[in-house]
Motif scaffolding. Sequence first.
Motif, PDB file in Angstrom:
ATOM      1  N   THR A 181    -123.394 -50.852 -11.457  1.00  0.00           N
ATOM      2  CA  THR A 181    -124.589 -51.657 -11.740  1.00  0.00           C
ATOM      3  C   THR A 181    -124.907 -51.622 -13.230  1.00  0.00           C
ATOM      4  N   SER A 241    -122.354 -53.750 -15.052  1.00  0.00           N
ATOM      5  CA  SER A 241    -122.581 -55.188 -14.853  1.00  0.00           C
ATOM      6  C   SER A 241    -123.790 -55.660 -15.660  1.00  0.00           C
ATOM      7  N   ARG A 242    -124.796 -54.835 -15.822  1.00  0.00           N
ATOM      8  CA  ARG A 242    -125.965 -55.200 -16.639  1.00  0.00           C
ATOM      9  C   ARG A 242    -125.585 -55.274 -18.114  1.00  0.00           C
TER      10      ARG A 242
END
Length: 156
Positions: free
Chosen positions: A22, A25-26
């Motif tokens: 996560t 991906s950010r």
Amino acid sequence: VIALLFVFVTTRDVGGRLRRLTAASRRMAGGDLSGAVTVEGRDEVSILGNSLDDMRVKLKTSYGALEQKTKELASLLSVSEILTSTFDLGQLLDVVLAKAAEVIPAADAGVLLLGQGGQADLKVQSSIGLDKSLLAQLIISQEKACSPRSLPESPA
């Protein structure tokens, strides 16, 4: 108790790897494509991590190509603006050569040669990144340039 401990450890491991994915991906969504996405293991989470890293590499390549095309288009626009605003051929050739040197990767210098009327000789009309006083004396004969005999012999 053993089963609960096993579930806790497994969930914690998968949860940690998903949190790293996560975060990666950010970063990618924010434009940072420099850091590799790494996830250990051989399960679905690691497959997802590898896919995310493949996507990062492809995005980075596409972004570089897009930047190059944007640079080329900006140079063409600049040249077209000069074309419509000046009638001075020397200034126009200087701008065209400078923009060409900007667009060509790793170009530190450039020379623009033009023929004079119906003559076979080429003369320097514009240059960038080179000594202009030396280039002003340079005339290239097209006959000699095409003839292998005009080339100096290299020592054996």
